[in-house]
Each structure stands twice: as structure tokens, then as C-alpha cells.
Design a protein around this motif. Structure first.
Motif, PDB file in Angstrom:
ATOM      1  N   ASN A 154     -22.676  71.546 121.947  1.00 31.39           N
ATOM      2  CA  ASN A 154     -21.417  71.097 121.317  1.00 31.39           C
ATOM      3  C   ASN A 154     -20.470  71.850 121.846  1.00 31.39           C
ATOM      4  O   ASN A 154     -20.096  72.935 121.161  1.00 31.39           O
ATOM      5  CB  ASN A 154     -21.558  70.979 119.817  1.00 31.39           C
ATOM      6  N   ASP A 200     -22.134  67.002 123.895  1.00 27.99           N
ATOM      7  CA  ASP A 200     -23.586  67.488 123.796  1.00 27.99           C
ATOM      8  C   ASP A 200     -24.272  67.502 125.252  1.00 27.99           C
ATOM      9  O   ASP A 200     -25.462  67.359 125.172  1.00 27.99           O
ATOM     10  CB  ASP A 200     -24.236  66.640 122.644  1.00 27.99           C
ATOM     11  N   GLU A 201     -23.515  67.319 126.292  1.00 30.88           N
ATOM     12  CA  GLU A 201     -23.865  67.276 127.550  1.00 30.88           C
ATOM     13  C   GLU A 201     -23.878  68.483 128.487  1.00 30.88           C
ATOM     14  O   GLU A 201     -22.682  68.937 128.422  1.00 30.88           O
ATOM     15  CB  GLU A 201     -23.527  66.101 128.264  1.00 30.88           C
ATOM     16  N   ILE A 209     -23.823  69.674 132.414  1.00 31.06           N
ATOM     17  CA  ILE A 209     -24.125  69.118 133.521  1.00 31.06           C
ATOM     18  C   ILE A 209     -24.302  70.384 134.590  1.00 31.06           C
ATOM     19  O   ILE A 209     -23.631  71.390 134.567  1.00 31.06           O
ATOM     20  CB  ILE A 209     -22.858  68.567 134.152  1.00 31.06           C
ATOM     21  N   TYR A 232     -32.637  73.104 125.266  1.00 31.64           N
ATOM     22  CA  TYR A 232     -31.444  72.398 124.596  1.00 31.64           C
ATOM     23  C   TYR A 232     -32.164  70.953 124.557  1.00 31.64           C
ATOM     24  O   TYR A 232     -31.668  70.100 123.744  1.00 31.64           O
ATOM     25  CB  TYR A 232     -30.360  72.542 125.404  1.00 31.64           C
ATOM     26  N   PHE A 233     -32.509  70.443 125.496  1.00 28.47           N
ATOM     27  CA  PHE A 233     -32.934  69.069 125.789  1.00 28.47           C
ATOM     28  C   PHE A 233     -34.015  68.715 124.645  1.00 28.47           C
ATOM     29  O   PHE A 233     -33.817  67.603 124.055  1.00 28.47           O
ATOM     30  CB  PHE A 233     -33.644  68.826 127.236  1.00 28.47           C
ATOM     31  N   GLY A 265     -32.502  68.052 121.538  1.00 28.99           N
ATOM     32  CA  GLY A 265     -31.472  66.838 121.512  1.00 28.99           C
ATOM     33  C   GLY A 265     -30.189  66.696 122.559  1.00 28.99           C
ATOM     34  O   GLY A 265     -29.571  65.829 122.376  1.00 28.99           O
ATOM     35  N   ALA A 266     -29.916  67.715 123.042  1.00 23.98           N
ATOM     36  CA  ALA A 266     -29.063  67.771 124.179  1.00 23.98           C
ATOM     37  C   ALA A 266     -29.049  67.090 125.395  1.00 23.98           C
ATOM     38  O   ALA A 266     -30.421  66.109 125.768  1.00 23.98           O
ATOM     39  CB  ALA A 266     -28.651  69.201 124.819  1.00 23.98           C
ATOM     40  N   LYS A 267     -28.075  66.307 126.040  1.00 24.86           N
ATOM     41  CA  LYS A 267     -28.008  65.528 127.071  1.00 24.86           C
ATOM     42  C   LYS A 267     -27.941  66.583 128.211  1.00 24.86           C
ATOM     43  O   LYS A 267     -27.438  67.515 128.341  1.00 24.86           O
ATOM     44  CB  LYS A 267     -26.906  64.721 127.135  1.00 24.86           C
ATOM     45  N   TRP A 268     -28.932  65.975 129.353  1.00 21.91           N
ATOM     46  CA  TRP A 268     -28.954  67.236 130.645  1.00 21.91           C
ATOM     47  C   TRP A 268     -28.988  66.277 131.753  1.00 21.91           C
ATOM     48  O   TRP A 268     -29.755  65.587 131.954  1.00 21.91           O
ATOM     49  CB  TRP A 268     -30.445  67.973 130.330  1.00 21.91           C
ATOM     50  N   THR A 269     -27.986  66.564 132.500  1.00 21.64           N
ATOM     51  CA  THR A 269     -27.654  65.879 133.694  1.00 21.64           C
ATOM     52  C   THR A 269     -27.587  66.787 134.886  1.00 21.64           C
ATOM     53  O   THR A 269     -26.942  67.699 134.694  1.00 21.64           O
ATOM     54  CB  THR A 269     -26.245  65.199 133.624  1.00 21.64           C
ATOM     55  N   HIS A 314     -18.119  59.967 136.128  1.00 21.55           N
ATOM     56  CA  HIS A 314     -19.272  60.143 135.233  1.00 21.55           C
ATOM     57  C   HIS A 314     -18.807  60.234 133.489  1.00 21.55           C
ATOM     58  O   HIS A 314     -19.548  59.847 132.889  1.00 21.55           O
ATOM     59  CB  HIS A 314     -20.021  61.458 135.537  1.00 21.55           C
TER      60      HIS A 314
END
Ligand code: DAV
Length: 387
Positions: free
Chosen positions: A39, A150-151, A153, A176-177, A180-184, A251
């Protein structure tokens, strides 16, 4: 089995355990919703968790247009003569000590501090198009990773020796993923010869500005972006092309505005010693590189960085002396700054900040300061508009 359990009064226990587990996962979920594990929306909200880079054995980068267009001339002979061989141990040792010390200081300030895996950087690799002697390092998480909310990149970096730079961070990213995190990861670049300008010549002035990379495919380094909530500031550079900025803009979508700043730098690589937002309404600027800012800053305090007093330019360095502008905000008042640069320490005090002086001069020679060698994974705060 059930009968046995019934006899021993264990069934109730089993049900109890299950309901406890459900309760626990509900609590965890609620905590996550209040404060996601990843965050971070800007450069100044109260810092809670940070990745600090790591120094392993390191290879001297091989001479290429990427080096010529970005690195101070004092080191060029070393890249030309020794590129692809190991850095002398003594150059790394002090930088490693400084970085480990800084990680301890961050932990001492109550932060959760995590580090990438230690890996052997000097393993050669190739793609169908090219070959590299090894990877650069894991010292500067800011260069290759960026957090928006919360992502996280992974940036499509354009130096071939940084192709796998995210990998030593993957243990952390997977964790982290899982929490709950987003991972791109941005589209994997090809880094074929078409990306690099043939016969690149260093521009002698900003009027004849040209870059070492083309628009063949989207590339960017994460450190060419500075975050102020819904407004993101970028510079085009020798590692970030317009295609890369446009990829990130699209994005991020309509919640964000990505602005490209006009920067007076004939060797641009990374915005974080040039334009450094420090608090709502306060931005530190490098007066050599920022000549004017867009009208949207009319109500902001523009803090003009004083001339650096450190001098790392007298022997091999991957940074300019302006690295002293590369600070890390613990919150919107407290700031980690180079202890050897009293001009900057005093200027920060005069602007109402509380400097925390630490020294990273040896790490600076390897290309980064407080902001570069960290990635703020979690800051306490929400997505806001500051303009
Ligand atoms: O010398 O201005 C600073 C930023 C490195 N990540 C320089 C580069």
C-alpha cells in the motif's frame, strides 16, 4: 474414527478449531482490507515496510550505448577495459556495509525491513538475439519495481544486464501476492539491437538532445516516475521511452494522471535526483535540471536543492554529486539524507523537515542513494489528489 472422536469429546474440539480458523481468516481479511500488505501512493506517507537492496558480487557493466548515454565519463575507461569482469572487492565492501547499516537503521525506526535473495550475479545468460556476461545487481529495488496502491509492477528495463533484475525479489513478490497484493510485470522487452541508437553521440547541449534508445518497444525504469497520489510525474530518459510511459499511463487508467516533465539533462536516467516530491505541496528540485514546472505547481512550495558539497566525481562513480537530492521520506517530516552534505541537511531543516543523517557515499558510487536502494512497500495512507 468419528465414533472414537465422539467418545473422546474431540468432535467439539474439531468444530471449535475450524470455527477459530474461520474467525482468524475473517480477522486477517478485515486487517487486509483496512491496510493491504502492499500500500503506497506517494513518496511521503508514514513508512511501515520497505525493501532494502542487497550487494552481492557484482560485474562491471559492459560498454554500450546504455552506459555512454547515462554514466559519468570518469568511469568510461573501466567499462571499456574491464566490462564483464568482477568489480574489485574493496569497491563493494564499504558500499555493502553502508547498505546493511542503513537497513538496520530503518529497522531501528520500527519499520519492517525485507531484503532480496542473495544470488550469484555473474552467471551469463542469453536470449535468441543477444548474450550478457551476467546481471548488474539487486542493490537498487527502486529502479526495477514500482508500487501504485496495492500493486507492484516489474519495470521492463532496457539494460540487458538488468533483464532478470526482478528475480532475486520474487520470493518477496510471491509472498506479497499470497497476502493479497496485485503483482504485474510489464511486457517483457526483446532488447534487440533495434532498441538502441546506432552511432549514438552524446548531446553537447539540451538543444541537441537525443536519447540512446529508440521507440522500438515499451521500456522504462521504475525510478523515472515520482508518485503524488493520483498524479504521477515522469521523465523521458535514456532508459525510459515515450512508448514505456504510454504503457504505464494506459495500465494505470483513469484513476491517475501521468505527466511528463521537461527536464534539462543531457544524460537522463532516473528522476529521483532531479524532481523529488517530499510532502503534500512540497517538492525538492535540482536547479540544474528543472528550469520550470507546469502551472499545476503554482500553490506548491518549490524547494531548490543547494549545490552539493560532497564530491564523488573524482574517481569511478555511476552517479553525479546531485545524488544528495535522493532522500527517503520516513513520513512527511522525517527524511533520510546524506550525513556528509551539511548544505542539504541545513536546507532541509530550514524548510521544516527533520533530517536523519546517514552516510551512503560508497553506495552512491554504485549508482544510487536512499530512494534508489529502497522500495516503499507499505505506507499508511490512501489514494488522494494533491493538485
Ligand atoms: O546522478 O543524478 C541519480 C539517480 C540514480 N537512480 C544522478 C542519478
Amino acid at each position: 474414527m468419528l465414533l472414537e472422536a465422539l467418545k473422546n469429546n474431540e468432535v467439539q474440539d474439531i468444530f471449535l478449531k475450524e470455527s477459530e480458523q474461520i474467525n482468524r481468516s475473517i480477522t486477517l481479511k478485515t486487517e487486509n482490507q483496512l491496510q493491504p500488505v502492499v500500500n503506497s501512493h506517494n513518496e511521503w506517507d508514514p513508512l511501515e515496510e520497505v525493501i532494502v537492496g542487497r550487494i552481492d558480487e557484482m560485474l562491471i557493466p559492459e560498454w554500450s550505448v546504455c552506459i555512454e548515454s547515462t554514466m559519468p565519463e570518469i568511469g568510461w575507461d573501466l567499462y571499456k577495459e574491464k566490462g564483464g569482469t568482477l568489480f574489485p572487492e574493496e569497491m563493494l565492501y564499504k558500499a555493502k556495509e553502508e547498505l546493511d547499516n542503513f537497513a538496520n537503521i530503518l529497522a531501528g525506526n520500527g519499520l519492517t525491513v525485507v531484503r532480496p535473495d542473495s544470488i550469484q550475479q555473474n552467471r551469463p545468460f542469453s536470449t535468441p538475439d543477444w548474450h550478457a556476461q551476467g546481471s548488474l545487481y539487486s542493490a537498487m529495488p527502486r529502479d526495477g519495481l514500482i508500487v501504485f496502491g496495492d500493486e507492484i509492477i516489474e519495470a521492463p528495463m532496457c539494460w540487458r544486464n538488468r533483464y532478470y533484475e526482478a528475480f532475486p525479489f520474487r520470493t518477496l513478490l510471491k509472498d506479497y501476492f499470497n497476502r493479497g497484493a496485485k503483482w504485474t510485470a510489464a511486457p517483457k522487452p526483446e532488447l534487440s539491437d533495434s532498441l538502441y541508437v546506432k552511432d549514438y553521440q552524446t548531446p553537447q547541449s539540451i538543444e541537441e538532445m537525443r536519447y540512446g534508445i529508440t521507440e522500438f518497444e515499451p521500456v522504462f525504469d521504475a525510478a523515472d516516475f515520482a508518485r503524488c497520489g493520483r498524479d504521477i510525474f515522469a521523465q523521458q530518459s535514456n532508459v525510459t521511452n515515450e512508448f514505456g510511459i504510454e504503457w504505464l499511463r494506459r495500465h494505470l487508467g483513469s484513476d491517475y494522471n501521468v505527466h511528463v516533465l521537461e527536464v534539462n539533462d543531457t544524460h537522463p536516467m532516473h528522476i529521483d535526483a532531479t524532481f523529488c516530491p517530499m510532502a503534500p505541496g512540497k517538492v525538492l528540485v535540482n536547479p540544474e535540471r528543472i528550469k520550470h514546472l507546469p502551472a499545476m505547481f503554482k500553490n506548491w512550495e518549490i524547494l531548490v536543492a543547494p549545490e552539493p558539497t560532497i564530491d564523488i566525481s573524482n574517481s569511478f562513480t555511476m552517479c553525479s554529486n546531485w545524488i544528495v537530492a535522493n532522500t527517503l521520506m520516513l513520513n512527511e517530516k522525517q527524511v533520510f539524507v546524506e550525513a556528509e552534505d551539511m548544505n542539504m541537511v541545513r536546507a532541509l531543516e530550514s524548510w521544516g523537515f527533520e533530517p536523519i543523517p546517514v552516510s551512503l557515499l560508497n553506495l552512491n558510487r554504485l549508482g544510487g542513494g536512499f530512494h534508489c536502494c529502497t522500495l516503499d512497500v507499505r505506507r499508511k495512507g490512501t489514494l488522494e489528489a494533491y493538485f
